[in-house]
Design an enzyme around this catalytic site. Structure first.
Site, PDB file in Angstrom:
ATOM      1  N   GLU A  42       0.852  -1.187   0.000  1.00  0.00           N
ATOM      2  CA  GLU A  42       0.000   0.000   0.000  1.00  0.00           C
ATOM      3  C   GLU A  42       0.885   1.232   0.000  1.00  0.00           C
ATOM      4  OE1 GLU A  42      -2.805   2.646   3.000  1.00  0.00           O
ATOM      5  OE2 GLU A  42      -2.416   0.548   3.495  1.00  0.00           O
ATOM      6  N   ARG A  46      -0.297  10.383   1.025  1.00  0.00           N
ATOM      7  CA  ARG A  46      -0.078  11.406   2.050  1.00  0.00           C
ATOM      8  C   ARG A  46       1.086  12.327   1.720  1.00  0.00           C
ATOM      9  NH1 ARG A  46       0.087   7.274   7.190  1.00  0.00           N
ATOM     10  NH2 ARG A  46      -1.977   6.321   6.906  1.00  0.00           N
ATOM     11  N   LYS A 130     -11.187  -2.605   6.057  1.00  0.00           N
ATOM     12  CA  LYS A 130     -10.033  -2.230   6.881  1.00  0.00           C
ATOM     13  C   LYS A 130     -10.540  -1.715   8.225  1.00  0.00           C
ATOM     14  CE  LYS A 130      -6.438   1.379   6.939  1.00  0.00           C
ATOM     15  NZ  LYS A 130      -5.729   2.379   6.090  1.00  0.00           N
TER      16      LYS A 130
END
Length: 213
Positions: A42, A46, A130
């Site tokens: 992943e 950000r 998640k």
């Protein structure tokens, strides 16, 4: 079906979350993960170089399956599809975002926190979710507790935000956990210090633990 896609994708029960401050490190990290035996990662959106890093990895290592994490805005989705991400993730459950994801056909894992969010995500057809931040929710006890009311639905969870080297095995032993994720095996310090062999060795050790359970 998406759950079958994720079952195969996460067969090693590990999702490495790799925050890349610089795209220059992207290929070294991806290569280290692949050498360690892991072909899924992943990359959270950000940092300013996240899109560039994903593009570089997909070009140089097409065998690496990349999930774009921390998807927050609808306009990000088309761009992610264009650069060839394999799936997407979010920390929370945003219905407007989910509707846009559905149009794109991008495999997606929404983030959930509470039973209400678990149920809402299930209503939208998401059987892989998640759970974040698992550490603040009670860790393995929380996942075992929700297996009672939701076990019959076949839901699978990826706990993140509290998983580490010491408790990784405890998480992947739980029946409703498809994989455990986090950044501890590819943390910023290892990347900053160019300790790519340490990343490779650490991932290999985790895979051995996963396969031996």
């Amino acid at each position: 079906m998406e759950e079958m896609f994720f079952k195969e994708l996460l067969k090693d029960k590990i999702l490495a979350a790799v925050t890349l401050e610089s795209s220059q490190d992207a290929l070294f990290v991806a290569e280290a993960l692949l050498k360690g035996g892991l072909n899924v990662m992943e990359v959270p959106l950000r940092t300013k170089d996240a899109f560039k890093a994903i593009t570089l990895i997909k070009k140089e290592f097409p065998e690496m399956k990349i999930g774009a994490g921390t998807i927050l805005r609808k306009e990000q989705i088309a761009a992610l599809v264009d650069i060839g991400v394999d799936f997407g993730l979010s920390a929370g459950f945003n219905e407007n975002l989910v509707e846009e994801i559905a149009k794109s056909k991008l495999p997606y894992i929404p983030g959930v926190f509470s039973p209400s969010e678990i149920e809402r995500a299930y209503e939208f057809g998401f059987k892989v979710q998640k759970v974040f931040p698992i550490g603040q929710l009670g860790g393995t006890k929380y996942l075992k507790a929700i297996s009672g009311p939701y076990g019959h639905l076949g839901l699978k969870f990826i706990p993140m935000g509290g998983v580490n080297q010491e408790n990784f095995t405890d998480y992947i032993k739980i029946g409703n956990v498809i994989a455990a994720g986090g950044s501890w095996m590819v943390n910023k310090e290892l990347i900053r210090n160019k300790e790519f062999k340490a990343i490779e060795d650490g991932v290999r050790a985790l895979i051995n633990i996963s396969h031996a359970r």
